[in-house]
Design an enzyme around this catalytic site. Structure first.
Site, PDB file in Angstrom:
ATOM      1  N   GLU A 244       0.893  -0.911  -0.126  1.00  0.00           N
ATOM      2  CA  GLU A 244      -0.036  -0.011  -0.031  1.00  0.00           C
ATOM      3  C   GLU A 244       1.171   1.220  -0.031  1.00  0.00           C
ATOM      4  O   GLU A 244       2.084   1.251   0.466  1.00  0.00           O
ATOM      5  CB  GLU A 244      -0.831  -0.030   1.374  1.00  0.00           C
ATOM      6  CG  GLU A 244      -1.777  -1.069   1.432  1.00  0.00           C
ATOM      7  CD  GLU A 244      -2.289  -1.252   2.733  1.00  0.00           C
ATOM      8  OE1 GLU A 244      -2.901  -2.274   3.306  1.00  0.00           O
ATOM      9  OE2 GLU A 244      -2.164  -0.301   3.813  1.00  0.00           O
ATOM     10  N   LYS A 246       2.440   4.443   1.417  1.00  0.00           N
ATOM     11  CA  LYS A 246       2.784   5.005   2.612  1.00  0.00           C
ATOM     12  C   LYS A 246       2.581   6.560   2.647  1.00  0.00           C
ATOM     13  O   LYS A 246       3.219   7.030   2.159  1.00  0.00           O
ATOM     14  CB  LYS A 246       4.231   4.723   3.079  1.00  0.00           C
ATOM     15  CG  LYS A 246       4.466   5.327   4.717  1.00  0.00           C
ATOM     16  CD  LYS A 246       5.863   4.573   5.170  1.00  0.00           C
ATOM     17  CE  LYS A 246       5.948   4.730   6.558  1.00  0.00           C
ATOM     18  NZ  LYS A 246       5.659   6.105   7.248  1.00  0.00           N
ATOM     19  N   ARG A 266      -2.767   9.184  16.755  1.00  0.00           N
ATOM     20  CA  ARG A 266      -1.915   7.929  17.040  1.00  0.00           C
ATOM     21  C   ARG A 266      -1.458   7.803  18.486  1.00  0.00           C
ATOM     22  O   ARG A 266      -1.344   6.782  19.090  1.00  0.00           O
ATOM     23  CB  ARG A 266      -0.617   8.470  16.370  1.00  0.00           C
ATOM     24  CG  ARG A 266       0.452   7.309  16.597  1.00  0.00           C
ATOM     25  CD  ARG A 266       1.830   7.774  15.764  1.00  0.00           C
ATOM     26  NE  ARG A 266       2.893   6.926  15.997  1.00  0.00           N
ATOM     27  CZ  ARG A 266       3.653   6.441  15.119  1.00  0.00           C
ATOM     28  NH1 ARG A 266       3.283   6.918  13.912  1.00  0.00           N
ATOM     29  NH2 ARG A 266       4.559   5.690  15.538  1.00  0.00           N
ATOM     30  N   PHE A 334      -6.865   1.725   5.854  1.00  0.00           N
ATOM     31  CA  PHE A 334      -6.160   0.568   5.429  1.00  0.00           C
ATOM     32  C   PHE A 334      -6.410  -0.772   6.494  1.00  0.00           C
ATOM     33  O   PHE A 334      -5.902  -1.618   6.249  1.00  0.00           O
ATOM     34  CB  PHE A 334      -4.624   0.888   5.296  1.00  0.00           C
ATOM     35  CG  PHE A 334      -4.037   1.404   6.422  1.00  0.00           C
ATOM     36  CD1 PHE A 334      -3.969   1.235   7.505  1.00  0.00           C
ATOM     37  CD2 PHE A 334      -3.567   2.995   6.139  1.00  0.00           C
ATOM     38  CE1 PHE A 334      -3.086   1.769   8.732  1.00  0.00           C
ATOM     39  CE2 PHE A 334      -2.940   3.772   7.020  1.00  0.00           C
ATOM     40  CZ  PHE A 334      -2.849   3.057   8.493  1.00  0.00           C
ATOM     41  N   ARG A 405       5.437  -3.292  17.192  1.00  0.00           N
ATOM     42  CA  ARG A 405       6.190  -2.877  16.159  1.00  0.00           C
ATOM     43  C   ARG A 405       6.828  -4.164  15.593  1.00  0.00           C
ATOM     44  O   ARG A 405       7.945  -4.260  15.833  1.00  0.00           O
ATOM     45  CB  ARG A 405       7.269  -1.812  16.317  1.00  0.00           C
ATOM     46  CG  ARG A 405       7.913  -1.213  15.297  1.00  0.00           C
ATOM     47  CD  ARG A 405       9.022  -0.112  15.646  1.00  0.00           C
ATOM     48  NE  ARG A 405       8.537   1.085  16.128  1.00  0.00           N
ATOM     49  CZ  ARG A 405       7.818   2.013  15.299  1.00  0.00           C
ATOM     50  NH1 ARG A 405       8.122   1.956  14.170  1.00  0.00           N
ATOM     51  NH2 ARG A 405       7.295   3.172  16.051  1.00  0.00           N
TER      52      ARG A 405
HETATM   53  P1  AMP Z   1       6.840   5.387  10.651  1.00  0.00           P
HETATM   54  O1  AMP Z   1       5.956   6.330  11.362  1.00  0.00           O
HETATM   55  O2  AMP Z   1       7.828   5.831   9.704  1.00  0.00           O
HETATM   56  O3  AMP Z   1       7.233   4.079  11.808  1.00  0.00           O
HETATM   57  O4  AMP Z   1       5.594   4.480   9.615  1.00  0.00           O
HETATM   58  C1  AMP Z   1       4.589   3.892  10.356  1.00  0.00           C
HETATM   59  C2  AMP Z   1       3.341   4.827  10.000  1.00  0.00           C
HETATM   60  O5  AMP Z   1       3.203   5.038   8.667  1.00  0.00           O
HETATM   61  C3  AMP Z   1       2.048   4.433  10.427  1.00  0.00           C
HETATM   62  O6  AMP Z   1       2.075   4.701  12.023  1.00  0.00           O
HETATM   63  C4  AMP Z   1       1.207   5.253   9.853  1.00  0.00           C
HETATM   64  O7  AMP Z   1       0.949   6.539  10.358  1.00  0.00           O
HETATM   65  C5  AMP Z   1       1.845   5.501   8.557  1.00  0.00           C
HETATM   66  N1  AMP Z   1       1.164   5.174   7.196  1.00  0.00           N
HETATM   67  C6  AMP Z   1       0.998   5.712   6.228  1.00  0.00           C
HETATM   68  N2  AMP Z   1       0.248   4.940   5.134  1.00  0.00           N
HETATM   69  C7  AMP Z   1       0.057   3.433   5.920  1.00  0.00           C
HETATM   70  C8  AMP Z   1      -0.475   2.407   5.366  1.00  0.00           C
HETATM   71  N3  AMP Z   1      -0.721   2.106   4.216  1.00  0.00           N
HETATM   72  N4  AMP Z   1      -0.497   1.414   6.427  1.00  0.00           N
HETATM   73  C9  AMP Z   1       0.033   1.505   7.557  1.00  0.00           C
HETATM   74  N5  AMP Z   1       0.434   2.642   7.939  1.00  0.00           N
HETATM   75  C10 AMP Z   1       0.645   3.695   7.368  1.00  0.00           C
END
Ligand code: AMP
Length: 551
Positions: A244, A246, A266, A334, A405
């Site tokens: 998907e 991001k 969040r 999602f 995580r």
């Molecule tokens: P990170 O903040 O870099 O650890 O990446 C994870 C975050 O990406 C998640 O907590 C979401 O806020 C965001 N995110 C964006 N698109 C998606 C998606 N398709 N599925 C899950 N998380 C997503």
């Protein structure tokens, strides 16, 4: 349980550092507690008052606490602050002040755990003009009946920082130990209930009560999180995976039951008031009772805007209508955790996705399911071209694990690693970009010579392409078909996911997923990256292990 016994338990825990010993001490306390006391004890021992899902706040700042403590101890607020500075800890300072005072007073009403909790709940529910005064009186009342040791822990609980080193993991283990249950079961129940207090109450009732957990609308659960990884590893480990986009915005959890809906951030704050437009959009896309997970992004002219724009909206408390007009928000959904009374977190992701598609009409994030690396890489490029952060890869058979995580969600985005490289050539663009340069040939340097290393075509906005054209149009040295060569003058900073060896480019290396970050007009050609530097990065990366470096 008397609050003095709770305080003694805290004191004991504060004096030790071994995790096993801590678990042992806590687990011995739990079985003797009543159903009412158990959740309170469990939360208090972690320095929390309300369930994690609750947005209830005590609303007592240090100032109010110091003022109440001063009153009870018969000293000025300034003296309280001096004592805190001396001891380095609010709890100890208040304990000391109450000890001096208690030599002159003899009357105490005994505090117990339930009473303290009730007082704190009533403090939290005070609203309006007079609330600060009411809170002050209530804190005075509590501290006025506290023994010095109780004062130490009361103060720290009120500031929600107990400082005895007991974390959630230890309490989970203690619950499992106290009631002879599997700790995985305790963890799973915590994921669904998001309140270790309630988990403890169920654990006391037995394994069946603990297994039979459901998510409740308006009790948000923690968000499932992602780890870093690679496309190749995900496919090697799982075969077909879901990819998907991001989205670079803010995470949300949307709860709807009947006509009632709320939205959580969040950090599980209730952000319903700030986002009426998003709530409306989601309400209009389902008649079902749902809890859905997604990311809200800000959009302008069809392209995502930097996530700071979304954050600004999430934080908005006033002038919400005005803010709506300037920043348009779009939800991307999602996942689904709850549908019409059923908790779905233990279902595999592909099944949850089916239910999501059946229950929600709009705003579902598109998904590509494939075991083909090129297909996934194409989705990755599409994501970057559309201005998104990268892609998420998800294991189709995986449950939704709140707060974890794990390796079931992998994020792929351009590494923050960047290189400064010279722009030595370009290819004309296509379609509506035919009058501009579309992709650029980049070079590093070795002994004063420029060596081609990679091309970059991703990461530019239309404005940036126009700007780059203007800067380079007079530097064209030669043209052949679609290609032009430049007199080197401009430096680009580019991001990449990996450095690969390459027979294609003279440098012997190429960048994987190169992405334009910005023009470095503060740098000249002699400042660009050297071949030795790139070789060293390549070596470091190979040592790092995780990435697969291909020829
Ligand atoms: P990170 O903040 O870099 O650890 O990446 C994870 C975050 O990406 C998640 O907590 C979401 O806020 C965001 N995110 C964006 N698109 C998606 C998606 N398709 N599925 C899950 N998380 C997503």
């Amino acid at each position: 349980m008397l609050f003095i016994d709770f305080s003694r338990c805290c004191e004991k825990l504060e004096g030790i550092s071994g995790r096993l010993e801590m678990i042992d001490i806590i687990s011995r306390e739990l079985p003797g507690l009543t159903d009412e006391e158990l959740p309170i004890f469990v939360r208090f021992i972690m320095g929390r008052i309300f369930p994690d899902w609750s947005s209830q706040k005590l609303g007592i700042g240090p100032n109010l606490l110091y003022e109440a403590a001063g009153y009870v101890a018969g000293v000025k607020k300034e003296n309280v602050i001096t004592t805190i500075n001396k001891t380095g800890d609010v709890g100890q300072a208040i304990e000391e002040l109450l000890a001096e005072k208690s030599q002159t007073t003899f009357f105490h009403e005994q505090l117990d755990l339930v009473r303290v909790y009730r007082e704190l709940t009533s403090i939290a529910s005070q609203e309006g003009k007079k609330s600060q005064r009411e809170k002050l009186l209530a804190v005075r009342r509590l501290l006025g009946n506290a023994h010095p040791l109780e004062g130490r822990y009361l103060a720290r609980i009120m500031l929600e920082e107990l400082r005895i080193g007991v974390g959630e993991g230890s309490v989970r283990e203690a619950i499992a130990k106290a009631f002879s249950l599997d700790s995985g079961l305790v963890e799973h129940a915590m994921q669904a209930l998001n309140d270790l207090g309630e988990v403890a109450r169920r654990a006391k009732a037995g394994a069946d009560a603990l297994k039979d957990v459901h998510i409740t609308p308006f009790h948000p659960v923690r968000m499932m999180l992602a780890q870093q990884g690679t496309i190749a590893d995900m496919i090697a480990d799982h075969g077909a995976v879901a990819a998907e986009f991001k989205y670079d915005g803010s995470r949300f959890q949307f709860h709807k039951k009947g006509n009632w809906a709320r939205m959580y951030s969040r950090r599980l704050e209730d952000v319903t008031g700030a986002l009426p437009d998003v709530i409306q959009q989601l309400l209009a896309s389902t008649e079902h009772d749902v809890i859905i997970d997604g990311e809200v992004i800000a959009v302008k002219d069809g392209r995502p805007m930097p996530f700071q724009s979304v954050l600004r909206r999430f934080r908005r408390k006033h002038d919400v209508a005005e803010a709506q007009e300037s920043i348009q928000l779009v939800p991307n959904v999602f996942d689904i955790l709850y549908l019409d009374g059923a908790t779905l977190i233990d279902l595999p992701f592909d099944e949850r996705r089916r239910r999501l598609v059946s229950a929600v009409r709009f705003y579902i994030a598109p998904q590509v399911v494939s075991d083909n690396k090129e297909t996934i890489e194409m989705t990755y490029r599409e994501a970057l071209d559309a201005g998104h952060e990268g892609i998420m890869l998800k294991v189709l058979s995986s449950p939704y694990t709140p707060g974890m995580r794990g390796k079931n969600w992998i994020k792929i985005k351009p590494a923050v690693d960047t290189l400064d490289l010279a722009v030595i050539g370009a290819e004309w663009g296509e379609g509506k970009r035919a009058h501009l340069f579309g992709s650029f040939l980049l070079a590093c340097q070795k002994d004063g010579k420029l060596l081609p290393l990679s091309r970059v075509a991703t990461g530019f906005s239309d404005e940036q392409l126009t700007e780059v054209y203007d800067l380079l149009k007079d530097a064209i040295l030669s043209t052949s078909k679609k290609e032009v060569a430049f007199e080197p003058s401009l430096v680009f900073e580019v991001g990449y996911s990996e450095i690969q060896t390459s027979p294609t480019y003279e440098a012997g290396f190429a960048l994987r997923f190169p992405r334009f970050i910005r023009i470095r007009d503060d740098k000249g050609i002699t400042d660009i990256e050297t071949l030795d530097g790139i070789r060293e990065r390549y070596r470091q990366q190979a040592k790092g292990g995780g990435e697969t470096v291909q020829k």
